[in-house]
Design an enzyme around this catalytic site. Sequence first.
Site, PDB file in Angstrom:
ATOM      1  N   HIS A 210      31.688  30.779  37.721  1.00  0.00           N
ATOM      2  CA  HIS A 210      33.050  30.243  37.678  1.00  0.00           C
ATOM      3  C   HIS A 210      34.035  31.129  36.946  1.00  0.00           C
ATOM      4  O   HIS A 210      35.236  30.930  37.048  1.00  0.00           O
ATOM      5  CB  HIS A 210      33.053  28.865  37.006  1.00  0.00           C
ATOM      6  CG  HIS A 210      32.884  28.922  35.520  1.00  0.00           C
ATOM      7  ND1 HIS A 210      31.664  29.118  34.914  1.00  0.00           N
ATOM      8  CD2 HIS A 210      33.789  28.823  34.511  1.00  0.00           C
ATOM      9  CE1 HIS A 210      31.816  29.121  33.606  1.00  0.00           C
ATOM     10  NE2 HIS A 210      33.098  28.962  33.327  1.00  0.00           N
ATOM     11  N   ARG A 211      33.568  32.125  36.199  1.00  0.00           N
ATOM     12  CA  ARG A 211      34.499  32.897  35.376  1.00  0.00           C
ATOM     13  C   ARG A 211      35.402  33.769  36.250  1.00  0.00           C
ATOM     14  O   ARG A 211      34.935  34.416  37.189  1.00  0.00           O
ATOM     15  CB  ARG A 211      33.751  33.754  34.360  1.00  0.00           C
ATOM     16  CG  ARG A 211      33.036  32.910  33.332  1.00  0.00           C
ATOM     17  CD  ARG A 211      32.616  33.665  32.095  1.00  0.00           C
ATOM     18  NE  ARG A 211      32.025  32.718  31.144  1.00  0.00           N
ATOM     19  CZ  ARG A 211      32.698  32.002  30.265  1.00  0.00           C
ATOM     20  NH1 ARG A 211      34.011  32.129  30.195  1.00  0.00           N
ATOM     21  NH2 ARG A 211      32.089  31.162  29.454  1.00  0.00           N
TER      22      ARG A 211
END
Length: 374
Positions: A210-211
């Site tokens: 998700h980063r």
Amino acid sequence: MCIVGARPNFMKMAPILRAFAEHQPPLPALLVHTGQHYDASMSDQLFADLRLPRPDLNLEVGSGSHAVQTAEVMKRFEPALDEHKPSCVLVVGDVNSTLACSLVAVKKGVPVVHVEAGLRSGDRRMPEEINRVLTDQISDRLYTTERSALGNLQREGIAAERVCFAGNVMIDSLHASRPQARPAADTLKAHGADPALLRAEAGYGVVTLHRPSNVDQADTLRLLLETLRAVSERLPLVFALHPRTRANIERFGLGGLIDARRMVLLPPQGYLEMLGLMGGATVVLTDSGGLQEETTALGVPCLTLRENTERPITVEQGTNTMVGRDVQAILTGVDDILAGRGKRGRVPEYWDGHAADRIAADLHRWLHDQAPTP
């Protein structure tokens, strides 16, 4: 006043509120949800999974840029602080709500208590790192999850007297919730996937990404998806897709890199579902800080797709290995785990399910000491 704003906060706050209620005498608390987490259904499910009480206040801030979100939390939190006049504001973790509410409180002369203080990645490009550093600087009482955090704080000029090593409240939630963890097969069935995938000879892997540094650039996301496809040839993967990641896969036209025979794509999962998936996994591949901790507590090998970590104890003592976006390091890491050469690790000190109890006891003493003499 206890502040939550986004998913990682919920797992940390649930055991704290239970410990406050069970402490003798009880520590009365008001739970404020800033509404930073914009998926209402996921928030509701997490509150239920964690047996977290409904918020007393919901500021309903919603999503936005870092500046907009931080400013909106501050604007909406200040009247609540003025109305309720708490003895302190307790914040957890490193999301925008953590810093925003701390700033409002300290400028109003209300003591700030930070749970999960002193963690550092050393990477100021991460918004969370900025939130961590600034929140610690303006906090009056700081609770750490590992002993090395004290050195980080002292190097930044924070006196040891303000710091208390209490342990990891994330692991309190894990201990409390593990008996209710949802079996991985049930999770796959609920999404129309074949649970037989989980019975592969090599077991299965769990993936989360998700980063922004991993998913916001087409070339980077393509490299990681190509690598995960190669990993899936070694063992099947269950990929819990963050909305940001799913949107970027579609935006960049990378859906063809997903091998549907070997990779199951799921929407974001509840806490009990993720706990069940991780608990039965052969390996977890992730860029999540929380999953680095949870896999260490579960004894499950973890390959972290980042160049740095603010949780070094998971590498030094736990099951975590940093592989970044190095394709060969990722594949070698998986091969080592499948060959039985993966990290065994051990559970770090005070990751024992009682961190919140220690926080409640210390905070009661500290608040008593801060109270003005009659």
